[in-house]
Write an enzyme that holds these catalytic residues in place. Sequence first.
Site, PDB file in Angstrom:
ATOM      1  N   HIS A  18      20.512 -25.503 -33.150  1.00 16.33           N
ATOM      2  CA  HIS A  18      22.147 -25.258 -33.604  1.00 16.33           C
ATOM      3  C   HIS A  18      22.163 -26.438 -34.684  1.00 16.33           C
ATOM      4  CE1 HIS A  18      23.002 -28.759 -31.190  1.00 16.33           C
ATOM      5  NE2 HIS A  18      22.811 -28.491 -30.145  1.00 16.33           N
ATOM      6  N   HIS A  21      21.055 -30.287 -34.254  1.00 12.19           N
ATOM      7  CA  HIS A  21      19.885 -30.259 -34.515  1.00 12.19           C
ATOM      8  C   HIS A  21      19.155 -30.293 -35.994  1.00 12.19           C
ATOM      9  CE1 HIS A  21      19.393 -27.828 -30.511  1.00 12.19           C
ATOM     10  NE2 HIS A  21      19.175 -29.256 -30.333  1.00 12.19           N
ATOM     11  N   CYS A 134      18.869 -36.548 -13.451  1.00 13.21           N
ATOM     12  CA  CYS A 134      19.661 -35.583 -14.253  1.00 13.21           C
ATOM     13  C   CYS A 134      18.659 -34.657 -14.902  1.00 13.21           C
ATOM     14  CB  CYS A 134      20.699 -36.149 -15.352  1.00 13.21           C
ATOM     15  SG  CYS A 134      21.404 -34.818 -16.174  1.00 13.21           S
ATOM     16  N   CYS A 137      19.602 -34.918 -18.845  1.00 13.37           N
ATOM     17  CA  CYS A 137      18.770 -35.709 -19.702  1.00 13.37           C
ATOM     18  C   CYS A 137      17.552 -35.931 -19.443  1.00 13.37           C
ATOM     19  CB  CYS A 137      19.648 -37.207 -19.083  1.00 13.37           C
ATOM     20  SG  CYS A 137      21.490 -37.312 -19.421  1.00 13.37           S
ATOM     21  N   CYS A 151      26.750 -36.083 -14.151  1.00 12.49           N
ATOM     22  CA  CYS A 151      26.315 -36.603 -15.472  1.00 12.49           C
ATOM     23  C   CYS A 151      27.308 -36.459 -16.530  1.00 12.49           C
ATOM     24  CB  CYS A 151      25.269 -36.203 -15.885  1.00 12.49           C
ATOM     25  SG  CYS A 151      24.541 -36.579 -17.554  1.00 12.49           S
ATOM     26  N   HIS A 154      26.199 -33.957 -19.076  1.00 12.12           N
ATOM     27  CA  HIS A 154      25.774 -32.521 -18.958  1.00 12.12           C
ATOM     28  C   HIS A 154      26.563 -31.764 -18.102  1.00 12.12           C
ATOM     29  CE1 HIS A 154      22.342 -34.447 -20.951  1.00 12.12           C
ATOM     30  NE2 HIS A 154      22.151 -33.150 -21.373  1.00 12.12           N
ATOM     31  N   LYS A 301      32.440 -30.691 -27.596  1.00  9.51           N
ATOM     32  CA  LYS A 301      30.958 -30.866 -27.626  1.00  9.51           C
ATOM     33  C   LYS A 301      30.460 -29.463 -27.959  1.00  9.51           C
ATOM     34  CE  LYS A 301      27.104 -32.747 -25.537  1.00  9.51           C
ATOM     35  NZ  LYS A 301      26.206 -32.676 -24.265  1.00  9.51           N
ATOM     36  N   LYS A 304      26.366 -24.416 -25.495  1.00  9.22           N
ATOM     37  CA  LYS A 304      26.130 -22.898 -25.059  1.00  9.22           C
ATOM     38  C   LYS A 304      27.021 -22.398 -24.184  1.00  9.22           C
ATOM     39  CE  LYS A 304      21.893 -21.007 -24.282  1.00  9.22           C
ATOM     40  NZ  LYS A 304      20.325 -21.100 -24.095  1.00  9.22           N
TER      41      LYS A 304
END
Length: 503
Positions: A18, A21, A134, A137, A151, A154, A301, A304
């Site tokens: 995405h 990145h 996690c 991570c 976490c 996430h 954030k 997906k």
Amino acid sequence: MNKFYITTPIYYVNSVPHIGHAYTTIVADVLARYYRLKLGNENVFFLTGTDEHGAKVGQAAGKAGKTPQEFVDEVSAQFRTAWENLNISNNDFIRTTESRHEKVVNEILLKLKDSKTPKGNDFVYKDIYEGLYCVGCESYKKPEDLIDGKCPDHNIEPEYFKEENWYFRLSDFAEMIREKIENDEIRVLPDERKREVLGFIDQGLENIAISREQVKWGITLPFDDTQTIYVWVDALINYISALGFPDGENFKKFWPANIQLLGKDILKFHCIIWPAILIAAGIELPKDFFVHGYFTIDGKKMSKTIGNVIDSNDLVNEFGVDAARYLIISQFAFGQDGDVRAEEFKVKFNADLANGLGNLVSRVLAMVEKYCEGKVPEKEFNAVIDLKKIRETLDKNYADYKIFENLKEIWNVIAWCDGYVAEKKPWTLAKENKQDELEQVLYNSLEVVRHLAYFVLPILPETGKEILRRLGEENIDYEKAKVVGGLKSGQTIEKGEALFLRK
Ligand code: MSP
């Protein structure tokens, strides 16, 4: 500096690429292209790739109903395609499932097994791990790291593990690494990130488990085949495995890295664990780490699950390659966090590219065609803009990885030239038959446009090349680019089509 080695993090293949990145990758590409102009193609190495082992990727493959290998082959190919679509000029693309990588990881782990810490202890030892992990991570968590038992990055509850693992004695490196970061032997940029790493070290470094008994999708530990290597240790080694450590020509020529780019979430791994591995293995340390911020979309954030992921391929399809690159990196200063409003892409495209750069180039070239028979007038540059100083500012900003500041600097030149043309009104000069003055104004404008073409080359490679082609400058030559007034009189120019069509 006579060589330049730049890396991006290698991307997890648990999800598709995405613009988060793409952001790191485009910035790396801009820097690589800039240094290629400066140092020559053969002296720059730009590495990116995919991180394909570990619990997270293994689970994602299971969910997709595929074998891990099938799954990683597919997603890794999607990253490769996304970067090709963005005209990313990486010299290599490393995958952690390649044997050339696995071979080096084994070699380094065997080295580490035999190495001592700065305090003279064995670097690697066996111990029982009991606690939380996690998967998002790919890292162990302490209860105080969690919010409502989850976490915070996430939003998932870490899993409980108890198993015997191999450990790195990271704690023995605290003082040495602190000193190297403090005195900029390991340069961590921007400064607030340097303070953050120093803060982590001050809180005390815990030893880390470097192998896992229950994770099957990984590289088998060379000195204990009941365990796989912890994915982060495996992944970090990509930066040297891709160069052919230890004897490869590229390793000898390009290591240590001049700059390693990373997002703020993976700071500890790169600025503490990675240097410790290198020190223990007796390998030189990278010079600079640049830590960038996070993209959020409309305040959230990108994820997906939320469904607000922007695919860089969609931007390329809608706006074209160069524009997509520009839109992704022009959102906010590199190093900070920034919120992206999807509807602003179009506004920015029209303002900066169609009306800004594109319109200026079309206007100036059209006037040269109309008033000067399509030839560069016989004049010398005398406009009141210090192009040499602007180039120096760009160089200095690149040395400090200030890409965003350079975009501003370049777009100020566009605004200046728009203003210059508006003030001098070549069309009025033409009506008044002031041909001499008219030619002077157009020569000056063309020379500014030529400089702009070189300035935008690393950022908008196709556009930069196309502008130079229209100016009759087929050979891209950085030395020529530096000469103010270097535009050859009498050369035929070509007006061409609009560079960016208004949306
Ligand atoms: N696989 C590890 C890195 C190993 S490097 C030896 C990893 N992968 S990742 O795919 O999760 O993230 C890769 C990079 O993308 C990180 O630098 C991360 O900060 C960056 N980004 C992921 N999402 C992002 C945004 N939304 N915004 C900006 N960058 C983001 O971590």
